[in-house]
Design a protein around this motif. Structure first.
Motif, PDB file in Angstrom:
ATOM      1  N   ILE A  70       3.300  -0.750   4.570  1.00  0.00           N
ATOM      2  CA  ILE A  70       2.544  -0.472   3.358  1.00  0.00           C
ATOM      3  C   ILE A  70       1.241  -1.267   3.431  1.00  0.00           C
ATOM      4  O   ILE A  70       1.267  -2.490   3.567  1.00  0.00           O
ATOM      5  CB  ILE A  70       3.356  -0.864   2.094  1.00  0.00           C
ATOM      6  N   GLN A  71       0.118  -0.573   3.341  1.00  0.00           N
ATOM      7  CA  GLN A  71      -1.192  -1.227   3.435  1.00  0.00           C
ATOM      8  C   GLN A  71      -1.664  -1.715   2.064  1.00  0.00           C
ATOM      9  O   GLN A  71      -2.159  -2.836   1.942  1.00  0.00           O
ATOM     10  CB  GLN A  71      -2.229  -0.265   4.030  1.00  0.00           C
ATOM     11  N   SER A  72      -1.532  -0.867   1.042  1.00  0.00           N
ATOM     12  CA  SER A  72      -1.968  -1.247  -0.304  1.00  0.00           C
ATOM     13  C   SER A  72      -1.316  -0.323  -1.326  1.00  0.00           C
ATOM     14  O   SER A  72      -0.883   0.776  -0.991  1.00  0.00           O
ATOM     15  CB  SER A  72      -3.493  -1.155  -0.439  1.00  0.00           C
ATOM     16  N   VAL A  73      -1.251  -0.787  -2.571  1.00  0.00           N
ATOM     17  CA  VAL A  73      -0.712  -0.004  -3.676  1.00  0.00           C
ATOM     18  C   VAL A  73      -1.824   0.164  -4.700  1.00  0.00           C
ATOM     19  O   VAL A  73      -2.432  -0.818  -5.146  1.00  0.00           O
ATOM     20  CB  VAL A  73       0.524  -0.680  -4.304  1.00  0.00           C
ATOM     21  N   ASP A  74      -2.101   1.414  -5.050  1.00  0.00           N
ATOM     22  CA  ASP A  74      -3.182   1.703  -5.988  1.00  0.00           C
ATOM     23  C   ASP A  74      -2.715   1.770  -7.432  1.00  0.00           C
ATOM     24  O   ASP A  74      -3.435   1.347  -8.332  1.00  0.00           O
ATOM     25  CB  ASP A  74      -3.857   3.026  -5.615  1.00  0.00           C
ATOM     26  N   ALA A  75      -1.525   2.332  -7.680  1.00  0.00           N
ATOM     27  CA  ALA A  75      -1.056   2.491  -9.055  1.00  0.00           C
ATOM     28  C   ALA A  75       0.466   2.534  -9.089  1.00  0.00           C
ATOM     29  O   ALA A  75       1.107   3.071  -8.186  1.00  0.00           O
ATOM     30  CB  ALA A  75      -1.626   3.764  -9.658  1.00  0.00           C
ATOM     31  N   VAL A  76       1.020   1.973 -10.159  1.00  0.00           N
ATOM     32  CA  VAL A  76       2.460   1.993 -10.398  1.00  0.00           C
ATOM     33  C   VAL A  76       2.679   2.370 -11.856  1.00  0.00           C
ATOM     34  O   VAL A  76       2.005   1.836 -12.747  1.00  0.00           O
ATOM     35  CB  VAL A  76       3.108   0.613 -10.124  1.00  0.00           C
ATOM     36  N   ALA A  77       3.601   3.296 -12.104  1.00  0.00           N
ATOM     37  CA  ALA A  77       3.960   3.669 -13.475  1.00  0.00           C
ATOM     38  C   ALA A  77       5.475   3.699 -13.585  1.00  0.00           C
ATOM     39  O   ALA A  77       6.164   4.151 -12.664  1.00  0.00           O
ATOM     40  CB  ALA A  77       3.374   5.028 -13.833  1.00  0.00           C
ATOM     41  N   ARG A  89       5.174  -7.180  -1.639  1.00  0.00           N
ATOM     42  CA  ARG A  89       5.712  -8.187  -0.726  1.00  0.00           C
ATOM     43  C   ARG A  89       6.605  -7.500   0.309  1.00  0.00           C
ATOM     44  O   ARG A  89       7.575  -6.823  -0.052  1.00  0.00           O
ATOM     45  CB  ARG A  89       6.557  -9.237  -1.474  1.00  0.00           C
ATOM     46  N   SER A  90       6.278  -7.662   1.582  1.00  0.00           N
ATOM     47  CA  SER A  90       7.111  -7.159   2.686  1.00  0.00           C
ATOM     48  C   SER A  90       7.491  -5.684   2.515  1.00  0.00           C
ATOM     49  O   SER A  90       8.664  -5.319   2.589  1.00  0.00           O
ATOM     50  CB  SER A  90       8.382  -8.004   2.827  1.00  0.00           C
ATOM     51  N   ASP A  91       6.507  -4.838   2.302  1.00  0.00           N
ATOM     52  CA  ASP A  91       6.706  -3.394   2.150  1.00  0.00           C
ATOM     53  C   ASP A  91       7.557  -3.018   0.942  1.00  0.00           C
ATOM     54  O   ASP A  91       8.114  -1.932   0.872  1.00  0.00           O
ATOM     55  CB  ASP A  91       7.300  -2.763   3.423  1.00  0.00           C
ATOM     56  N   ARG A  92       7.670  -3.935  -0.011  1.00  0.00           N
ATOM     57  CA  ARG A  92       8.425  -3.675  -1.237  1.00  0.00           C
ATOM     58  C   ARG A  92       7.580  -4.103  -2.432  1.00  0.00           C
ATOM     59  O   ARG A  92       6.764  -5.010  -2.336  1.00  0.00           O
ATOM     60  CB  ARG A  92       9.722  -4.477  -1.251  1.00  0.00           C
ATOM     61  N   LEU A  93       7.842  -3.453  -3.551  1.00  0.00           N
ATOM     62  CA  LEU A  93       7.243  -3.898  -4.800  1.00  0.00           C
ATOM     63  C   LEU A  93       8.209  -4.874  -5.454  1.00  0.00           C
ATOM     64  O   LEU A  93       9.413  -4.594  -5.556  1.00  0.00           O
ATOM     65  CB  LEU A  93       6.990  -2.715  -5.734  1.00  0.00           C
TER      66      LEU A  93
END
Length: 197
Positions: A70-77, A89-93
């Motif tokens: 996972i490079q980056s997370v743009d949005a979470v709902a 953190r480590s390919d996990r939210l």
């Protein structure tokens, strides 16, 4: 959106494959098919892309995102409501309060960028070799019989005879089990961690 193949015609040429102008569109098709086979075995796109996924949120503080790295997370709902109290953190939210709501498991929608910015050389080589095998079958002057995988199991010279046997593969684009397992283990598409409570 379709992903670009994991290798290009230029990569095939760099690997030593000689293509006629008429074969280039066929090679492009084979590149797409071989790339799909490798991605399916790996369980991830391998090359960098952006995705939006919906996952079931549980009480656990960590939520694994598919398609590592996972490079980056743009949005979470969470259940349609934007969330900002998370960390990657480590390919996990990670979220302190977990991923459930008062009414139970939630639907977590994540928009993120994942995969590798550059396709590894060994994956380019693998796709190239799959395409080279398919092109060899295409070039064979046998009325299309070689488009299915054939393995010579015995050959006799006096009064020439040859026996073909199957190796369990239907086409040149199928990956053997050991290679599928290796790709799944390397790219995270294998069996997941099971937690007991």
């Amino acid at each position: 959106m379709a992903l670009a193949p994991l290798a290009t015609v230029d990569d095939l040429v760099a690997l030593g494959l000689v293509l006629t102008e008429d074969e280039e569109p066929i090679a492009e098709n084979y590149l797409a098919v071989a790339s799909a086979a490798v991605r399916e075995a790996a369980g991830t796109p391998i090359s960098e892309t952006s995705s939006t996924v919906s996952l079931e949120g549980e009480a656990d503080q960590r939520l694994r995102l598919p398609g590592p790295p996972i490079q980056s997370v743009d949005a979470v709902a969470i259940d349609g409501v934007a969330a900002t109290d998370w960390r990657l953190r480590s390919d996990r939210l990670w979220r302190f309060g977990g991923w459930t709501t008062a009414s139970g498991p939630s639907e977590v929608t994540v928009t993120y960028t994942h995969g590798l910015p550059e396709v590894p050389a060994d994956i380019v080589d693998l796709v190239g070799r799959l395409v080279a095998g398919a092109l060899a079958s295409y070039r064979a002057d046998d009325g299309g019989a070689s488009l299915g995988t054939q393995v010579v199991t015995s050959e006799r010279i006096g009064d020439y005879a040859v026996t073909y046997g199957g190796d369990g593969l239907a086409t040149d684009m199928e990956l053997p089990a050991y290679l599928r397992e290796r790709l799944a283990a390397r790219f995270g598409g294998g069996a997941g961690l099971v937690r007991s409570r």
